[in-house]
Design a protein around this motif. Structure first.
Motif, PDB file in Angstrom:
ATOM      1  N   UNK A  54      82.165 144.095  26.056  1.00  0.00           N
ATOM      2  CA  UNK A  54      83.226 145.100  26.010  1.00  0.00           C
ATOM      3  C   UNK A  54      83.654 145.499  27.424  1.00  0.00           C
ATOM      4  N   UNK A  55      82.681 145.654  28.321  1.00  0.00           N
ATOM      5  CA  UNK A  55      83.004 146.020  29.704  1.00  0.00           C
ATOM      6  C   UNK A  55      83.798 144.913  30.389  1.00  0.00           C
ATOM      7  N   UNK A  56      83.431 143.647  30.137  1.00  0.00           N
ATOM      8  CA  UNK A  56      84.201 142.528  30.699  1.00  0.00           C
ATOM      9  C   UNK A  56      85.646 142.574  30.200  1.00  0.00           C
ATOM     10  N   UNK A  57      85.833 142.740  28.884  1.00  0.00           N
ATOM     11  CA  UNK A  57      87.189 142.757  28.314  1.00  0.00           C
ATOM     12  C   UNK A  57      87.990 143.961  28.795  1.00  0.00           C
ATOM     13  N   UNK A  99      89.046 137.373  30.078  1.00  0.00           N
ATOM     14  CA  UNK A  99      88.588 137.952  28.808  1.00  0.00           C
ATOM     15  C   UNK A  99      89.597 138.959  28.251  1.00  0.00           C
ATOM     16  N   UNK A 100      90.325 139.632  29.123  1.00  0.00           N
ATOM     17  CA  UNK A 100      91.345 140.579  28.665  1.00  0.00           C
ATOM     18  C   UNK A 100      92.558 139.857  28.081  1.00  0.00           C
ATOM     19  N   UNK A 101      92.772 138.611  28.493  1.00  0.00           N
ATOM     20  CA  UNK A 101      93.965 137.866  28.084  1.00  0.00           C
ATOM     21  C   UNK A 101      93.783 137.086  26.781  1.00  0.00           C
ATOM     22  N   UNK A 127      90.999 132.176  22.024  1.00  0.00           N
ATOM     23  CA  UNK A 127      92.369 131.690  21.883  1.00  0.00           C
ATOM     24  C   UNK A 127      93.321 132.628  22.607  1.00  0.00           C
ATOM     25  N   UNK A 128      94.464 132.090  22.985  1.00  0.00           N
ATOM     26  CA  UNK A 128      95.489 132.883  23.648  1.00  0.00           C
ATOM     27  C   UNK A 128      96.126 132.106  24.772  1.00  0.00           C
ATOM     28  N   UNK A 133      98.950 129.084  30.483  1.00  0.00           N
ATOM     29  CA  UNK A 133      98.407 127.914  29.791  1.00  0.00           C
ATOM     30  C   UNK A 133      97.718 128.355  28.500  1.00  0.00           C
ATOM     31  N   UNK A 134      97.887 127.545  27.445  1.00  0.00           N
ATOM     32  CA  UNK A 134      97.226 127.905  26.185  1.00  0.00           C
ATOM     33  C   UNK A 134      95.705 127.749  26.295  1.00  0.00           C
TER      34      UNK A 134
END
Length: 161
Positions: A54-57, A99-101, A127-128, A133-134
């Motif tokens: 969670x902290x990373x995101x 990680x947020x993306x 995914x994202x 880039x995908x």
């Protein structure tokens, strides 16, 4: 006497041979139980792992750094970082942005506590889009944690895709 032993062994062998197909048929239609993919989720060590993610995101560098032991060993791809300070000054910000993306779907997470040491093994679908880039990868993570008495600290990280 020798002949009686041979007859007895032959009878036992024949009996076992006849029982084997029955036993195989009795279990032939049963499927083996699926392994549990989420194990140890309620342990304090697993909760520390979830807080780390969670902290990373969330991009909370202070919280991420606080969850890592000073001498943490982080292995990712071909790279190795040998301390929390080294990670904080190199890849941590990029990892937080990544990680947020992306969206994360937990596929498996198993945490095992062995006294004051615990390990966490997980697989997640990421995914994202990142930097135009995908992204569509299965991420594998192994963490080793130590109970310091004041909480769980991560002493080893291994990430691979």
């Amino acid at each position: 006497m020798f002949r009686n032993k041979i007859q007895t062994l032959s009878a036992i062998s024949l009996g076992l041979a006849l029982l084997s197909p029955v036993s195989a048929l009795a279990h032939g239609n049963e499927k083996p139980a699926a392994p549990a993919l989420f194990v140890g989720e309620s342990t304090a060590a697993a909760q520390a792992v979830k807080a780390f993610h969670q902290a990373l995101r969330a991009g909370d560098a202070k919280a991420v750094r606080a969850m890592l032991a000073d001498d943490v060993l982080i292995v990712e791809g071909n790279g190795v970082e040998r301390s929390a300070d080294e990670y904080a000054s190199h890849h941590m910000l990029a990892d937080m942005k990544f990680m947020a993306a992306v969206q994360v779907e937990a596929l498996e997470h198993q945490t095992k506590v062995l006294g004051k040491v615990a390990y966490s093994v997980s697989r997640s679908q990421l995914t994202g889009d990142y930097k135009g880039k995908p992204v569509d990868v299965i991420s594998k993570e192994t963490l080793v944690l130590v109970d310091t008495g004041a909480g769980w600290k991560i002493v080893h990280v291994h990430w691979s895709h």
